[in-house]
Design an enzyme around this catalytic site. Structure first.
Site, mmCIF file in Angstrom:
data_model
loop_
_atom_site.group_PDB
_atom_site.id
_atom_site.type_symbol
_atom_site.label_atom_id
_atom_site.label_comp_id
_atom_site.label_asym_id
_atom_site.label_seq_id
_atom_site.Cartn_x
_atom_site.Cartn_y
_atom_site.Cartn_z
ATOM 1 C CD GLU A 1 -8.553 0.971 7.888
ATOM 2 O OE1 GLU A 1 -8.567 -0.004 8.663
ATOM 3 O OE2 GLU A 1 -7.867 1.993 8.104
ATOM 4 C CG ASP B 1 -8.640 -0.976 11.931
ATOM 5 O OD1 ASP B 1 -7.729 -1.745 11.537
ATOM 6 O OD2 ASP B 1 -8.984 0.039 11.279
ATOM 7 C CG ASP C 1 -0.287 -0.445 2.500
ATOM 8 O OD1 ASP C 1 0.949 -0.329 2.585
ATOM 9 O OD2 ASP C 1 -0.997 -0.887 3.421
ATOM 10 C CG HIS D 1 -5.792 -2.109 8.822
ATOM 11 N ND1 HIS D 1 -5.809 -0.753 9.113
ATOM 12 C CD2 HIS D 1 -4.496 -2.483 8.995
ATOM 13 C CE1 HIS D 1 -4.583 -0.360 9.418
ATOM 14 N NE2 HIS D 1 -3.777 -1.379 9.367
HETATM 15 P P1 PGA Z 1 2.220 -1.214 12.462
HETATM 16 O O1 PGA Z 1 1.040 -1.256 11.418
HETATM 17 O O2 PGA Z 1 3.197 -2.241 12.019
HETATM 18 O O3 PGA Z 1 2.804 0.157 12.358
HETATM 19 O O4 PGA Z 1 1.634 -1.523 13.802
HETATM 20 C C1 PGA Z 1 0.522 -2.485 11.008
HETATM 21 C C2 PGA Z 1 -0.638 -2.243 10.068
HETATM 22 O O5 PGA Z 1 -1.300 -1.206 10.177
HETATM 23 O O6 PGA Z 1 -0.904 -3.111 9.226
#
Ligand code: PGA
Length: 262
Positions: A143, A136, A67, A138
């Protein structure tokens, strides 16, 4: 899903890196799907070490990142383009022509998303997809309520994700871009195997929902329950919400020698 639970983020990442390295050694022109965020940093550090000290060769490897934020130029310090070059690509012998990261400044985003999907297909599909999980639930930037059939496209981030990622933008949630390009859940599920990493208490609830909850679009990562070859590498803290953690540890510790690949 195969659960691999280790004490710390570091030991977990080193174990996960062994699996990536094994693939790259067996298939030098492997196609890797890569992730950003805090979670994969130690995995990348270990891959760099393996390259520098044990000759792990990335010269024929192709990569596709999950992404990118929309509206951040590639040279922005928080773009995922900058992240990948700073934390991995500049320190291994990757061929820049084989690196793919969605372009958040593309003039025609839907066309760029379709071209990204086409590039993955042309490369022969993704052999191994590195994933993190959002608090959350995702995966990529898909999302809650994202379609399980989705492909690379524009998404709007949740308030929770903006809050989680504000730490990279001087703690200012309003500076986090609201929109992104992300591989879809369908794109991720097409990868031949998936490598999920999660560390710390803040991820315990999402990991429990993903592994032991129902498969539901409100927890996008739960779709991995349907993936034929999904490994989940987590530390003790991220495992703390799992009801069957002892069973997963028992399974891993009792794996027959011939079955151990990580
Ligand atoms: P993070 O993000 O590694 O910064 O916790 C993980 C994600 O949002 O997939």
């Amino acid at each position: 899903m195969e659960m691999i639970i280790k004490e710390t983020a570091e030991t977990t990442s080193i174990t996960a890196a062994r699996w990536v390295a094994r693939l790259v050694r067996e298939k030098p022109n492997a196609v890797l799907g890569l992730a950003t965020g805090s979670t994969p940093l130690k995995l990348y550090q270990e891959l760099i070490r393996l390259h520098q000290e044990e000759n792990l060769d990335f010269s024929e490897v192709t990569t596709f990142n999950l992404d990118e934020y929309i509206g951040l130029p590639r040279d922005h310090e928080q773009s995922y383009y900058t992240f990948m070059w700073k934390n991995l690509f500049s320190q291994i012998n990757i061929d820049p022509k084989k690196v793919h990261i969605p372009d958040g400044m593309a003039p025609d985003i839907p066309a760029a998303c379709a071209a990204y999907e086409e590039a993955i297909t042309q490369a022969g599909g993704i052999d191994l997809q590195v994933l993190g999980i959002g608090s959350d639930g995702h995966v990529g930037f898909n999302e809650p309520t994202s379609s399980f059939a989705s492909r690379t496209r524009i998404k709007t981030l949740t308030r929770q994700t903006l809050k989680d990622n504000a730490r990279f933008f001087d703690g200012d949630e309003s500076q986090v871009p609201q929109h992104c390009i992300t591989m879809g859940i369908g794109t991720i599920m097409d990868a031949r195997c998936t490598l999920m990493l999660a560390f710390g208490k803040a991820k315990a609830e999402a990991i429990a929902a993903m592994v032991e909850g129902p498969v539901a679009a409100v927890v996008p990562a739960s779709i991995l329950q349907h993936h034929p070859h999904a490994k989940v590498f987590i530390d003790d803290e991220a495992a703390s919400g799992l009801q069957r953690a002892d069973y997963y540890r028992w399974v891993y510790d009792g794996k027959p020698e011939w079955q151990i690949d990580a």
